[in-house]
Design a protein around this motif. Structure first.
Motif, short mmCIF file in Angstrom:
data_model
loop_
_atom_site.label_atom_id
_atom_site.label_comp_id
_atom_site.label_asym_id
_atom_site.label_seq_id
_atom_site.Cartn_x
_atom_site.Cartn_y
_atom_site.Cartn_z
N ASP A 1 -26.36 -1.53 33.48
CA ASP A 1 -26.95 -0.27 33.03
C ASP A 1 -27.54 0.51 34.20
OD1 ASP A 1 -30.06 -0.63 33.15
OD2 ASP A 1 -29.31 -2.50 32.27
N ALA A 2 -27.78 1.80 33.95
CA ALA A 2 -28.18 2.71 35.01
C ALA A 2 -29.57 2.36 35.57
CB ALA A 2 -28.18 4.14 34.49
N GLU A 3 -30.52 2.03 34.71
CA GLU A 3 -31.87 1.74 35.17
C GLU A 3 -31.89 0.53 36.10
OE1 GLU A 3 -34.50 1.44 31.87
OE2 GLU A 3 -34.38 3.57 31.37
N ARG A 4 -31.09 -0.44 35.80
CA ARG A 4 -30.99 -1.65 36.64
C ARG A 4 -30.49 -1.28 38.04
NH1 ARG A 4 -29.84 -7.27 35.58
NH2 ARG A 4 -28.37 -8.14 37.07
N ALA A 5 -29.47 -0.43 38.09
CA ALA A 5 -28.93 -0.02 39.38
C ALA A 5 -29.93 0.83 40.16
CB ALA A 5 -27.63 0.75 39.18
N ARG B 1 -31.36 10.76 35.54
CA ARG B 1 -31.98 11.88 36.24
C ARG B 1 -31.75 11.73 37.74
NH1 ARG B 1 -33.23 16.08 37.90
NH2 ARG B 1 -35.14 17.28 37.58
N ARG B 2 -31.31 12.80 38.35
CA ARG B 2 -31.03 12.78 39.79
C ARG B 2 -32.02 13.65 40.53
NH1 ARG B 2 -26.53 11.42 37.18
NH2 ARG B 2 -24.88 10.27 38.28
N SER B 3 -32.25 13.34 41.78
CA SER B 3 -33.16 14.14 42.60
C SER B 3 -32.68 14.15 44.04
CB SER B 3 -34.59 13.58 42.53
OG SER B 3 -34.63 12.26 43.03
N LEU B 4 -33.09 15.17 44.76
CA LEU B 4 -32.73 15.29 46.17
C LEU B 4 -33.79 14.64 47.04
CD1 LEU B 4 -31.53 19.01 46.25
CD2 LEU B 4 -30.10 16.97 46.36
N ALA C 1 -35.09 21.63 29.07
CA ALA C 1 -36.18 20.66 29.05
C ALA C 1 -35.81 19.44 28.21
CB ALA C 1 -37.46 21.31 28.52
N GLU C 2 -35.22 19.67 27.05
CA GLU C 2 -34.81 18.56 26.19
C GLU C 2 -33.71 17.73 26.86
OE1 GLU C 2 -32.93 17.73 21.73
OE2 GLU C 2 -33.55 19.76 22.32
N LEU C 3 -32.77 18.42 27.49
CA LEU C 3 -31.68 17.72 28.16
C LEU C 3 -32.21 16.89 29.33
CD1 LEU C 3 -28.64 17.25 28.26
CD2 LEU C 3 -28.45 19.28 29.72
N GLU C 4 -33.17 17.44 30.06
CA GLU C 4 -33.76 16.70 31.18
C GLU C 4 -34.44 15.44 30.70
OE1 GLU C 4 -36.79 15.41 34.02
OE2 GLU C 4 -37.14 16.24 32.03
N GLN C 5 -35.13 15.51 29.55
CA GLN C 5 -35.80 14.34 29.00
C GLN C 5 -34.79 13.29 28.58
OE1 GLN C 5 -38.92 13.69 29.08
NE2 GLN C 5 -38.81 11.76 27.96
N GLN C 6 -33.67 13.70 28.02
CA GLN C 6 -32.62 12.76 27.63
C GLN C 6 -32.05 12.05 28.85
OE1 GLN C 6 -29.80 15.15 25.48
NE2 GLN C 6 -31.12 15.44 23.69
N ARG C 7 -31.84 12.79 29.90
CA ARG C 7 -31.32 12.20 31.14
C ARG C 7 -32.31 11.19 31.71
NH1 ARG C 7 -29.40 17.91 33.33
NH2 ARG C 7 -27.20 17.92 32.67
N ARG C 8 -33.58 11.56 31.69
CA ARG C 8 -34.60 10.67 32.24
C ARG C 8 -34.65 9.36 31.45
NH1 ARG C 8 -38.34 11.91 35.76
NH2 ARG C 8 -37.99 14.14 35.48
N GLN C 9 -34.59 9.44 30.12
CA GLN C 9 -34.64 8.25 29.29
C GLN C 9 -33.43 7.35 29.49
OE1 GLN C 9 -35.13 9.90 25.35
NE2 GLN C 9 -37.35 10.17 25.57
N ALA C 10 -32.30 7.95 29.84
CA ALA C 10 -31.07 7.18 30.06
C ALA C 10 -30.92 6.69 31.49
CB ALA C 10 -29.85 8.03 29.67
N CYS D 1 -26.13 4.50 44.82
CA CYS D 1 -26.34 4.10 43.43
C CYS D 1 -25.46 4.99 42.57
CB CYS D 1 -27.82 4.27 43.04
SG CYS D 1 -28.16 3.88 41.32
N PHE D 2 -24.43 4.40 41.97
CA PHE D 2 -23.48 5.16 41.16
C PHE D 2 -23.74 4.91 39.69
CE2 PHE D 2 -19.64 6.59 43.80
CZ PHE D 2 -20.45 6.92 44.88
N ARG D 3 -23.95 5.98 38.94
CA ARG D 3 -24.22 5.93 37.50
C ARG D 3 -23.29 6.91 36.80
NH1 ARG D 3 -30.10 8.06 37.91
NH2 ARG D 3 -29.26 8.92 39.85
N PRO D 4 -23.17 6.83 35.46
CA PRO D 4 -22.41 7.84 34.76
C PRO D 4 -22.97 9.24 35.08
CG PRO D 4 -22.91 6.02 33.29
CD PRO D 4 -23.70 5.79 34.56
N PRO D 5 -22.12 10.27 35.23
CA PRO D 5 -20.69 10.26 34.96
C PRO D 5 -19.82 9.85 36.14
CG PRO D 5 -21.39 12.47 35.45
CD PRO D 5 -22.63 11.63 35.50
N SER D 6 -20.42 9.42 37.25
CA SER D 6 -19.61 9.02 38.40
C SER D 6 -18.78 7.78 38.11
CB SER D 6 -20.52 8.76 39.61
OG SER D 6 -21.25 9.92 39.95
N VAL D 7 -19.30 6.90 37.25
CA VAL D 7 -18.59 5.68 36.85
C VAL D 7 -18.72 5.54 35.33
CG1 VAL D 7 -18.92 4.48 39.05
CG2 VAL D 7 -20.67 4.29 37.26
#
Length: 385
Positions: free
Chosen positions: A320-324, A25-28, A13-22, A340-346
């Protein structure tokens, strides 16, 4: 509170929140059978995934051989289709032999791990695909990661080695930015130092070279005894699966040593039937490869990308990721699907839109892309320094 009072998955849960803030977060998202928007995100470079001949090839294989291979290829999963397609593709790209795996990912794992191992050196480009990165980790070899397309760094790594065997890894066309590897120079360095060159042609097959035979063929290295190719059937050939191509002794060795071949169920016959039919279409219509590059050039001009694209990939770096993410969402809302490519892909700070050209794009498709992309990119705030 003791450790046993917490769920063993509470940390997610904490890790998911960190991903969302950065913005990571990915979804299908479910893709409908009939697309409702113009797709510039898929890797179906030649537009063959839905070609009538390709569909018919898959259906015919399904009808004859059934839904699955039934086991590993060393047990019951080796059909006539597997071996016929291996030779068909090998002949097309100019390699002596080939071996089909269940995916491009498993092909890369099998090739790199089996051809390196403890007591060897693996030199890998920093931008190599995750499958090659994982292969390095599994290889138990000493691994040196060199700067992107840095031939001198590869030479230094090979010159300073103490190991008897060495392998150099690169993609022919790097998937995130679409640029080409300096294959001739890398091969010269490998030959000087007795190293094997493994080239992932996933994004080169069907796009580069004479009639889409790949960048290795284009630069005159096809059939070289110290070059091994890997590729996937899920991009230009519009199907599924992976192949390792090279000298016959490499094929023989992989059958004995590649765990992702030995212990994996053979590729489904329908995928082979579709891929074989797609290759037949490409051979009959070699202009499809040139059409991809022509449309990629048009997309680059629309997006204001100064460099002429060398592949199907057009990379529009936004920072930055949010912009993309916001730009990709705006495109989708306007009827255009882009990657849309974000870290860790780039690397961090280089999040981007990744557009992929397709041979079958129409003038109307390009015009729609022009309207949407110019509106979306024009509305974005400047990239912060």
């Amino acid at each position: 509170m003791t450790r046993t009072d917490l769920s063993p998955l509470a940390w997610l849960a904490e890790l998911e929140q960190q991903r969302r803030q950065a913005g990571l977060r990915r979804s299908l998202r479910v893709r409908p059978a009939v697309p409702t928007e113009l797709d510039l995100a898929s890797n179906d470079y030649l537009g063959l995934a839905t070609h009538p001949d390709v569909i018919a090839g898959g259906i015919e294989a399904l009808r004859i051989w059934g839904g699955g291979a039934g086991g590993s290829r060393l047990v019951t999963g080796n059909t006539e289709l597997h071996q016929r397609f291996e030779q068909q593709l090998a002949d097309f790209v100019g390699a002596p032999a080939g071996l089909v795996f269940s995916s491009g990912y498993t092909a890369n794992l099998g090739a790199v791990v089996s051809l390196s191992g403890p007591g060897s050196l693996v030199v890998s480009d920093a931008y190599c695909h995750a499958s090659l990165v994982d292969a390095c980790r599994l290889s138990k070899a000493r691994v040196v990661v060199t700067a992107h397309r840095d031939v001198e760094a590869v030479e230094q790594a090979l010159a300073g080695r103490t190991e008897d065997r060495a392998v150099v890894l690169t993609e022919s066309v790097f998937s995130a930015d679409g640029v080409l590897a300096p294959l001739r120079q890398l091969h010269e360095v490998c030959r000087r130092h007795g190293a094997l060159l493994i080239v992932d042609e996933a994004h080169g097959l069907g796009v580069r070279g004479d009639g889409g035979r790949g960048l290795v063929h284009e630069v005159g290295l096809a059939g070289s005894p110290d070059v091994v190719l890997t590729t996937t059937l899920s991009k230009a050939l519009g199907a599924q699966g992976g192949v390792v191509l090279g000298p016959p002794e490499v094929r023989d060795h992989l059958i004995d040593a590649a765990r992702t071949f030995i212990f994996d169920t053979g590729l489904a016959p329908a995928a082979l039937g579709a891929a074989s039919a797609a290759l037949d279409v490409l051979i009959a219509e070699p202009s499809r490869a040139a059409d991809v590059l022509r449309h990629a050039a048009a997309l680059a001009e629309i997006c204001g990308v100064a460099q002429q694209p060398d592949s199907a990939v057009v990379s529009v770096i936004l920072g930055d990721a949010e912009r993309a993410v916001a730009a990709a969402a705006a495109c989708l809302d306007a009827g255009l699907r882009v990657g849309c490519f974000r870290p860790p892909s780039v690397p961090a700070g280089t999040s981007r839109l990744r557009l992929t050209a397709r041979a079958t794009l129409t003038d109307e498709d390009v015009e729609l892309a022009r309207r949407v992309l110019r509106a979306v990119l024009g509305d974005l705030p400047p990239v912060s320094s």
